[in-house]
Design a protein around this motif. Sequence first.
Motif, mmCIF file in Angstrom:
data_model
loop_
_atom_site.group_PDB
_atom_site.id
_atom_site.type_symbol
_atom_site.label_atom_id
_atom_site.label_comp_id
_atom_site.label_asym_id
_atom_site.label_seq_id
_atom_site.Cartn_x
_atom_site.Cartn_y
_atom_site.Cartn_z
ATOM 1 N N SER A 284 -82.299 26.020 -72.422
ATOM 2 C CA SER A 284 -80.786 24.661 -71.623
ATOM 3 C C SER A 284 -80.019 24.784 -72.217
ATOM 4 C CB SER A 284 -81.979 23.224 -71.181
ATOM 5 O OG SER A 284 -81.910 22.084 -72.644
ATOM 6 N N VAL A 285 -79.237 24.454 -72.138
ATOM 7 C CA VAL A 285 -77.503 25.067 -72.311
ATOM 8 C C VAL A 285 -77.181 24.113 -71.706
ATOM 9 C CG1 VAL A 285 -78.531 27.412 -72.581
ATOM 10 C CG2 VAL A 285 -77.705 26.588 -71.078
ATOM 11 N N LEU A 286 -75.525 24.136 -72.401
ATOM 12 C CA LEU A 286 -74.567 23.369 -71.905
ATOM 13 C C LEU A 286 -73.866 22.833 -70.600
ATOM 14 C CD1 LEU A 286 -71.672 24.225 -74.378
ATOM 15 C CD2 LEU A 286 -73.031 21.940 -74.345
ATOM 16 N N TYR A 287 -74.571 24.238 -69.697
ATOM 17 C CA TYR A 287 -74.210 24.062 -68.399
ATOM 18 C C TYR A 287 -74.955 24.597 -67.605
ATOM 19 C CZ TYR A 287 -70.222 26.763 -69.605
ATOM 20 O OH TYR A 287 -69.850 28.097 -70.547
ATOM 21 N N ASN A 288 -75.086 24.325 -66.028
ATOM 22 C CA ASN A 288 -75.851 25.540 -64.956
ATOM 23 C C ASN A 288 -77.564 25.722 -65.900
ATOM 24 O OD1 ASN A 288 -72.729 26.572 -65.851
ATOM 25 N ND2 ASN A 288 -73.439 26.696 -63.592
ATOM 26 N N ASN A 289 -78.257 24.522 -65.604
ATOM 27 C CA ASN A 289 -79.612 24.900 -66.427
ATOM 28 C C ASN A 289 -80.544 25.007 -64.736
ATOM 29 O OD1 ASN A 289 -79.394 24.443 -69.036
ATOM 30 N ND2 ASN A 289 -78.152 22.655 -68.627
ATOM 31 N N HIS B 208 -94.515 40.011 -57.421
ATOM 32 C CA HIS B 208 -94.260 39.733 -58.543
ATOM 33 C C HIS B 208 -93.437 38.311 -59.047
ATOM 34 C CE1 HIS B 208 -93.393 43.849 -57.906
ATOM 35 N NE2 HIS B 208 -92.688 43.967 -58.874
ATOM 36 N N LEU B 209 -93.059 37.853 -59.386
ATOM 37 C CA LEU B 209 -92.493 36.543 -59.552
ATOM 38 C C LEU B 209 -91.037 37.706 -60.149
ATOM 39 C CD1 LEU B 209 -92.299 33.163 -60.057
ATOM 40 C CD2 LEU B 209 -92.489 33.824 -62.301
ATOM 41 N N MET B 210 -89.674 36.606 -59.800
ATOM 42 C CA MET B 210 -88.483 36.900 -59.662
ATOM 43 C C MET B 210 -87.721 35.438 -60.075
ATOM 44 S SD MET B 210 -84.959 36.094 -59.093
ATOM 45 C CE MET B 210 -85.038 35.740 -56.938
ATOM 46 N N ILE B 211 -86.750 35.182 -61.026
ATOM 47 C CA ILE B 211 -86.455 34.469 -61.338
ATOM 48 C C ILE B 211 -84.776 33.881 -60.751
ATOM 49 C CG2 ILE B 211 -85.955 32.635 -63.241
ATOM 50 C CD1 ILE B 211 -88.828 33.363 -64.251
ATOM 51 N N LEU B 212 -84.299 33.879 -60.621
ATOM 52 C CA LEU B 212 -82.539 33.343 -60.896
ATOM 53 C C LEU B 212 -82.767 32.278 -61.583
ATOM 54 C CD1 LEU B 212 -80.487 35.139 -59.443
ATOM 55 C CD2 LEU B 212 -80.611 32.979 -57.754
ATOM 56 N N VAL B 213 -80.890 32.849 -62.737
ATOM 57 C CA VAL B 213 -80.986 32.168 -63.587
ATOM 58 C C VAL B 213 -79.284 31.862 -62.841
ATOM 59 C CG1 VAL B 213 -80.519 31.835 -65.937
ATOM 60 C CG2 VAL B 213 -82.011 33.044 -64.972
ATOM 61 N N ASN C 54 -64.444 19.154 -73.163
ATOM 62 C CA ASN C 54 -64.207 18.236 -73.736
ATOM 63 C C ASN C 54 -65.559 17.971 -72.451
ATOM 64 O OD1 ASN C 54 -63.369 18.133 -71.394
ATOM 65 N ND2 ASN C 54 -61.013 18.383 -71.455
ATOM 66 N N ALA C 55 -65.626 16.444 -72.343
ATOM 67 C CA ALA C 55 -66.812 16.039 -71.630
ATOM 68 C C ALA C 55 -66.801 16.491 -69.900
ATOM 69 C CB ALA C 55 -67.065 14.576 -71.612
ATOM 70 N N PHE C 56 -65.973 16.731 -69.634
ATOM 71 C CA PHE C 56 -65.292 16.960 -68.364
ATOM 72 C C PHE C 56 -66.279 18.184 -68.367
ATOM 73 C CE2 PHE C 56 -63.277 19.499 -64.917
ATOM 74 C CZ PHE C 56 -63.282 18.401 -64.141
ATOM 75 N N TRP C 57 -66.105 19.335 -68.923
ATOM 76 C CA TRP C 57 -66.926 20.746 -68.494
ATOM 77 C C TRP C 57 -68.629 21.277 -68.568
ATOM 78 C CZ3 TRP C 57 -64.071 23.398 -65.864
ATOM 79 C CH2 TRP C 57 -61.946 22.767 -65.741
ATOM 80 N N VAL C 58 -68.953 20.382 -69.339
ATOM 81 C CA VAL C 58 -70.194 20.631 -69.229
ATOM 82 C C VAL C 58 -71.289 19.155 -69.000
ATOM 83 C CG1 VAL C 58 -69.679 20.803 -72.351
ATOM 84 C CG2 VAL C 58 -70.411 18.793 -71.604
ATOM 85 N N ASP C 59 -72.763 19.823 -68.595
ATOM 86 C CA ASP C 59 -73.041 19.210 -68.321
ATOM 87 C C ASP C 59 -74.643 19.031 -68.817
ATOM 88 O OD1 ASP C 59 -74.964 17.391 -66.629
ATOM 89 O OD2 ASP C 59 -75.054 18.655 -65.122
#
Length: 342
Positions: free
Chosen positions: A187-192, A202-207, A108-113
């Motif tokens: 981008s996704v539902l959360y943690n973007n 080097h380029l390091m991308i921590l997701v 539900n809306a509480f869990w997504v951003d």
Amino acid sequence: MTFKPSLVLKLGFVPLAALIGLGANEASAADAKRPDLTGVWTNISMTGLTRPQGIDKLVLTEQEAANFAKGLPIAGIPRDVIDSDDFTDPSEGAPAAGSVDFGVRGYNAFWVDPGESLALVKGEYRSSCIVEPENGQIPRRPRSSSGGGGASRYVTGIGGNEGPEAMPLSERCLIGFGNTAGPGMLSVLYNNNYQFVQTPDHLMILVEMVHDARIIPTFDSAEEARASHGPAAMKPWFGDSVGWYEDGAMVVETVNVRPEQMASSSVAISEQGRIIERFERYSENEIFYSFTVEDDSLYTQPWTAELSFYATDGPVYEYACHEGNYAMENILRGARLQEGRE
């Protein structure tokens, strides 16, 4: 975290760089040919990869974008359903088949951003990430089975449960879902959120999602980079990526992505395909990001998507996916129980 393009990058916040001795090359930061990408960034937005039905243009006015965002479903669930307070009482047992709490309502809306607005790219609100073809759609060849294999399982809950390996990659916490780490980072539902650490080579991308990390070696030229690809037999998660600097941008070419990853990717390529990403500093707090997908076996033409990363305060938090992954254990336990009753 709310999408705030006005946030200013805090260049001093690079704890990972401080810990392991990595950091931005001061000379490169001052070199227009080598953009400074180090920092904590977000690509959060409600804009999807493809253009929705009923929208016939790429760029929307601010008011059009606001009106459209209000009606967008989240994870395929209409806003009036996902925001509803009409929940099933857990003490009453499983909900009836077909009810709003059965199968298709994992959040539900509480869990997504997913953000509160459409993507803002170079000051323009975009209705899709895809800019070429002009219709905003993926130009798949007829009968092509490229990507998107996990959508049906997410909605229906129906899929293989004979063992852990039958579960989707994201369910197994191997990589994040929705192409959040790319190649072709969406981008996704959360943690973007992302942390970029740039060094001379080097380029390091921590997701943030599932704590994925892309480590991309960089070279002096495209020719040297392409000559440094590994053997085709090696197919790492997120593919074999090499980078170089060109015309004020960092360019990354990726080949040989694992077939298991490509099976559910919305940015799929075959063994003959490649994905070219470009990272450019558009302003103090914006990285303009684009990627082009080239694969004649899957698509009728190359196609290109654009979005932006905006500076944010961070930090990038731990994503304890394995530690909290009770779903897979319970799904498999339930399947064994059901088999015993048959």
